[in-house]
Scaffold this active site. Sequence first.
Site, PDB file in Angstrom:
ATOM      1  N   TRP A 154     175.813 136.512 -46.849  1.00 40.27           N
ATOM      2  CA  TRP A 154     174.998 135.284 -46.809  1.00 40.27           C
ATOM      3  C   TRP A 154     174.582 134.878 -48.208  1.00 40.27           C
ATOM      4  O   TRP A 154     174.617 133.697 -48.561  1.00 40.27           O
ATOM      5  CB  TRP A 154     173.782 135.453 -45.901  1.00 40.27           C
ATOM      6  CG  TRP A 154     174.149 135.539 -44.453  1.00 40.27           C
ATOM      7  CD1 TRP A 154     173.921 136.590 -43.617  1.00 40.27           C
ATOM      8  CD2 TRP A 154     174.825 134.550 -43.664  1.00 40.27           C
ATOM      9  NE1 TRP A 154     174.413 136.314 -42.371  1.00 40.27           N
ATOM     10  CE2 TRP A 154     174.966 135.084 -42.360  1.00 40.27           C
ATOM     11  CE3 TRP A 154     175.311 133.272 -43.931  1.00 40.27           C
ATOM     12  CZ2 TRP A 154     175.585 134.367 -41.322  1.00 40.27           C
ATOM     13  CZ3 TRP A 154     175.934 132.561 -42.895  1.00 40.27           C
ATOM     14  CH2 TRP A 154     176.059 133.109 -41.621  1.00 40.27           C
ATOM     15  N   ASP A 176     165.884 133.741 -48.884  1.00 42.41           N
ATOM     16  CA  ASP A 176     166.436 133.525 -47.554  1.00 42.41           C
ATOM     17  C   ASP A 176     165.940 134.686 -46.702  1.00 42.41           C
ATOM     18  O   ASP A 176     166.399 135.821 -46.859  1.00 42.41           O
ATOM     19  CB  ASP A 176     167.969 133.496 -47.623  1.00 42.41           C
ATOM     20  CG  ASP A 176     168.617 133.409 -46.241  1.00 42.41           C
ATOM     21  OD1 ASP A 176     167.882 133.336 -45.240  1.00 42.41           O
ATOM     22  OD2 ASP A 176     169.866 133.413 -46.180  1.00 42.41           O
ATOM     23  N   LYS A 178     166.947 134.188 -35.505  1.00 43.71           N
ATOM     24  CA  LYS A 178     167.090 135.650 -35.564  1.00 43.71           C
ATOM     25  C   LYS A 178     165.799 136.325 -35.093  1.00 43.71           C
ATOM     26  O   LYS A 178     165.823 137.214 -34.274  1.00 43.71           O
ATOM     27  CB  LYS A 178     167.401 136.106 -36.996  1.00 43.71           C
ATOM     28  CG  LYS A 178     168.596 135.408 -37.639  1.00 43.71           C
ATOM     29  CD  LYS A 178     169.924 136.026 -37.282  1.00 43.71           C
ATOM     30  CE  LYS A 178     171.127 135.184 -37.666  1.00 43.71           C
ATOM     31  NZ  LYS A 178     171.224 134.804 -39.066  1.00 43.71           N
TER      32      LYS A 178
HETATM   33  C1  LIG Z   1     172.257 133.990 -39.908  1.00 39.63           C
HETATM   34  C2  LIG Z   1     171.935 133.885 -41.341  1.00 39.63           C
HETATM   35  C3  LIG Z   1     172.196 132.718 -42.075  1.00 39.63           C
HETATM   36  C4  LIG Z   1     172.880 131.522 -41.472  1.00 39.63           C
HETATM   37  O1  LIG Z   1     172.013 130.831 -40.663  1.00 39.63           O
HETATM   38  P1  LIG Z   1     172.436 129.475 -39.927  1.00 39.63           P
HETATM   39  O2  LIG Z   1     171.141 129.028 -39.358  1.00 39.63           O
HETATM   40  O3  LIG Z   1     173.466 129.848 -38.910  1.00 39.63           O
HETATM   41  O4  LIG Z   1     172.986 128.548 -40.938  1.00 39.63           O
HETATM   42  C5  LIG Z   1     171.809 132.682 -43.388  1.00 39.63           C
HETATM   43  N1  LIG Z   1     171.216 133.735 -43.976  1.00 39.63           N
HETATM   44  C6  LIG Z   1     170.961 134.869 -43.310  1.00 39.63           C
HETATM   45  C7  LIG Z   1     170.281 135.999 -44.010  1.00 39.63           C
HETATM   46  C8  LIG Z   1     171.308 134.978 -41.973  1.00 39.63           C
HETATM   47  O5  LIG Z   1     171.048 136.114 -41.297  1.00 39.63           O
END
Ligand SMILES: *Cc1c(COP(=O)(O)O)cnc(C)c1O
Length: 360
Positions: free
Chosen positions: A103, A170, A194
């Site tokens: 990511w 993030d 998540k």
């Molecule tokens: C799942 C995830 C993403 C992507 O998220 P989307 O909402 O599907 O764009 C980005 N960063 C991390 C750390 C993730 O776990």
Amino acid sequence: MNRIYNFSAGPGILPVSVLEEASQAVLEFQGSGMSILELSHRGKWYDPVHAEAQELLLSTLGLSASEYTVALMGGGASTQFALLPMNFLGDGETADYVDAGEWGAKAIAEARRVGRVHIAGSSKATNYDRLPEIIPSGEASYLHLTTNNTIEGTQVFTLPETQGAPLFADASSDIFGVDRDYSQLDLIYAGAQKNAGPAGVTFVILRKSLLAVAQKNLPPMFSYQVQCDKQSLYNTPPVFPIYVLGLTLKWIAAEGGVKAVAARNQQKAALIYDALDAAPSVFTPCVAVKEHRSWMNLTFKLATPELEKAFLTEAQALGMDGLPGHRNVGGLRASIYNAFPVEGCQALAALIQDFAARKG
Ligand SMILES: *Cc1c(COP(=O)(O)O)cnc(C)c1O
């Protein structure tokens, strides 16, 4: 309904009480005579839902509303990979990025479209099996990291020194799951799906002072300044996901807040890691450094592909789903977000022990 143990990495599991309340609101929202799905996003029924979700995001993290503001957006965390540099990486400037997983690598690729990127640390050479040492450039407009590497199974428990650069994170897969000093972060973003709600809303929590240095003249949908000026109502926000996010935050508060939830998460993860560590002839955790192991996404391998297949079949028969690892890395991954029950971790730990006793 007979709930299975859903180890899916995302969208992840939600508390049953949240699902029940949300189901009711789909039929009728609070005596309005309308479904939550039918409410105007500019009206007396929805206004408090929107404002409360924003307030709860800050209060749950212990952040003050005088210093921080919140944008509720669509497009997933992946959209933020592009919007961050568009807003904060100006001509001739450098941004520091930590390369600790897939990511983060995607975020780096988006930043490179916009400007100059300095890699302040990378564990790519060892397949992201640990967190890298971080050495900031000392001249960055910001330093970006991923707090929990969802695919590889590492998690940042100590935030780095940035040499003065604002720290951007993030936190998609561990927000509200670990107790850290969130005020060390200047910008935090996460897709809700998540650990905090359903797919469809992404929140960006940022220091108000950052807005003063954000790029002007961006398309309004891409501009944090516009999103914040308009209280995330520049266009139609994702009403239902925001509502469920608010319910989930109230559930966290009722559980005792982030501190209590995080303590439980640590215990849940320990149950499974202890079982893995006790059976090294069959199971190998993917993360090389114990202190970097994630409490949210636990990655491990078995000695052979045949053993992995046999283990997954047994797990499935016991009502455990979602255990195959990410398609790019293979192996197995147990995602045990906030709402995932302790009993499910005990069940997986028991299967690991039992399987190892038979196959070891
Ligand atoms: C799942 C995830 C993403 C992507 O998220 P989307 O909402 O599907 O764009 C980005 N960063 C991390 C750390 C993730 O776990």
